[in-house]
Design an enzyme around this catalytic site. Structure first.
Site, mmCIF file in Angstrom:
data_model
loop_
_atom_site.group_PDB
_atom_site.id
_atom_site.type_symbol
_atom_site.label_atom_id
_atom_site.label_comp_id
_atom_site.label_asym_id
_atom_site.label_seq_id
_atom_site.Cartn_x
_atom_site.Cartn_y
_atom_site.Cartn_z
ATOM 1 C CE1 TYR A 106 35.165 46.550 -3.970
ATOM 2 C CE2 TYR A 106 35.961 47.445 -1.890
ATOM 3 C CZ TYR A 106 35.460 46.384 -2.622
ATOM 4 O OH TYR A 106 35.272 45.165 -2.037
ATOM 5 C CD GLU A 199 51.020 47.312 24.241
ATOM 6 O OE1 GLU A 199 51.998 47.340 25.008
ATOM 7 O OE2 GLU A 199 50.529 46.257 23.826
ATOM 8 C CG ASP A 251 50.876 44.930 27.780
ATOM 9 O OD1 ASP A 251 50.491 45.600 28.761
ATOM 10 O OD2 ASP A 251 50.094 44.340 27.016
#
Lengths: 365, 365
Positions: A106, A199, A251
């Site tokens: 922008y 995580e 995980d």
């Protein structure tokens, strides 16, 4: 015994970047003075120029460069965009203002510099990273995502309004957001002996609650899934400046394994950058082999999990050691397990049993 | 002049919840002693029992209740799950351990309580919320998502290991994660006169950098998109305990408008809860009418944006005032604008011009 950094680095870095920008600017003026068309030389980011460097253990760019010249009318647009961006980066750094990818897009409109859409300006930002061989954070374009850190680490801010002010990152037990101020702060001292990157936010909270920071002399980092670049920068600094080993807990699935790999060795599309990787970082779990070993509750792998495994097996970084072995085990058992699965054995099983075992193991990995 | 809360509340809350759990437990024992089948009575959460309450300006549950009885074999499974969960909630709160939805699911396996999948256990957690008329955070099931807060607010922790310790939330200029410790801390004092909730991390950083906290005597909250429940709880506490007005700044689109509405009046699927809404909160922008007024760069609305507008126009909360008007303008102009669009006029335009104007306007909204 408190650890202090070998040397302070962030202040030096800033002046180097300003020098680099000035050098490129001077070159443009020089070309004009001599009656030459100004141009930029950019390391090529095409797939054929991305190679894996076994020595530094990350993807890097080869020797090919592309020229962006104001002489060539088809390059004039991107040459102008890049030149404006270098000007804007210089303004951001000298005024010590932070921004985001979207802000830059922008902001270009204020200067009537034309970008089709944000994707086009994002791409030019990566070009400038390649020209300067520095991540965009060095010219104050920061990611919006924030992850968190907690532990006995005293930092000293360098951002305006906070220069010289110190904070210890164990004062707020929900964690400190890792944004521009933390990323650019001096690391003053720590009693920690290891950095544990985890995580998930839930586990991050559990670790703080169970005083993992004290019991294992650890700084705990929540990566919030794939670690944002500021978080990877902080991990690298903790490793390089304070000589702290970094271990990663994810995980037990192919995405978790890759989260660890990206912290360790970056990604192919950041091959033009140094400074975002921790090649010595160790992924300590949850491994595919842990699923059987700890009798964890599992979830079946999806088709996309399986495809991802096959894709990664072709990646040069997954050709040996646990990286390869665990992918193969995932493909064999076709099951995955979450970090929270350890709650089957009680909420603190992961910090009482699994974590100490893995931290010990990490020393020999 | 520092503001202090009228009364400290969080400690009372905890003992009330323990009392409530004990009362329900005693009822079960009582039924057994009397030779009755124990049961739970749960306010019905079916769509037909969700009504909009104009007075308290949020959705609430009607008078219908469902009975979960151990006498009925088709209800025995969910009765047992709910009873186990009440037991587990009591353990979490008495041991002051935090957990997540996912933790609860896996923890059930330690007790051989059978849940088909996490969706089933999530649903039982909502049942317990309805039985206790308290959000799950009150029994220590916290969301994983973290958003951040910054400003001159001194808090005093109540979590183990930190009791009595105070922190001022202006010490770390990247912001403080809003997790269990912050949500349950006592609010001690502040010099702030307003709370500004902003949808995006980039703007949160910009506001801190431009010292919005000092210039406008503000506490700044990053909602990170749709505000997580802990963040909504904190906003409510800042409003209720410290009598601070809350203003909300979002992207100029239908999703932004709804982010503001959820902070103000919750959502239909949390109709069983009080304590998560700030009915006096004011959405100050970016309005559809601002897009034209400030000549902001825009993006076309997608089909799904348009559908969402039509859906919200049927919602009782969007039947009047700016809520209705702005939706109608969005539908007319079919364009949307991001908060960063103000960067077209310079990075600090939003804090120099737009924000002061909107804060002034908020006083008369």
């Amino acid at each position: 015994m408190k650890k202090k950094p070998k040397k302070k680095v962030s202040v030096d870095k800033q002046s180097t970047l300003a020098d680099l920008l000035r050098k490129h600017g001077a070159q443009i003026y020089d070309d004009l003075d001599k009656g030459n068309f100004p141009k930029f030389s950019i390391p090529s980011r095409s797939v054929s120029n991305i190679v894996y460097d076994k020595k530094i253990r990350q993807y890097i760019l080869g020797a090919n460069t592309a020229v962006r010249s104001s002489r060539n009318s088809s390059q004039l647009r991107s040459f102008t965009q890049l030149m404006w961006l270098a000007f804007f980066a210089n303004r951001l750094t000298s005024q010590k203002k932070s921004s985001t990818l979207r802000d830059v897009y922008y902001s270009s409109q204020a200067f009537e510099v034309d970008f089709e859409d944000q994707a086009e300006s994002d791409n030019i930002i990566v070009d400038l990273e390649a020209v300067l061989a520095s991540p965009r954070e060095s010219f104050h374009v920061f990611p919006e995502e924030r992850s968190s850190v907690f532990g006995d680490l005293t930092i000293e801010y360098t951002v305006p309004g906070y220069q010289g002010k110190k904070t210890n990152l164990s004062d707020h037990p929900d964690g400190y957001a890792i944004g521009p101020s933390l990323t650019t702060a001096e690391l003053i001292e720590t009693s920690a002996e290891v950095v544990i990157a985890v995580e998930k936010g839930g586990l991050f909270t559990r670790f703080i609650e169970e005083q993992v920071d004290k019991k294992f002399k650890a700084i705990i980092v929540d990566t919030g899934g794939q670690a944002p670049r500021s978080t990877r920068t902080l991990l690298k600094r903790l490793h390089d400046e304070l000589s702290l080993p970094v271990v990663i807990l994810t995980d037990g699935d192919v995405y978790g394994e890759h989260i660890a790999m990206v912290i360790k060795s970056g990604s192919a599309n950041a091959a033009h950058l140094r400074g975002l990787t921790v090649p010595d970082a160790k992924w300590v779990g949850v491994w595919a082999t842990d699923i059987e070993k700890y009798k964890l509750p599992t979830i079946p792998m999806t088709e996309s999990d399986i495809k991802r495994c096959h894709d990664l097996l072709k990646d040069p970084r997954y050709q040996e050691g646990i990286w390869k072995k665990e992918l193969e085990v995932f493909l064999k058992i076709k099951r995955k397990a979450e970090l929270e699965a350890f709650s089957k054995y009680g909420l603190t099983n992961i910090t009482d049993k699994y974590l100490p075992h893995k931290l010990e193991l990490a020393k020999s990995l």
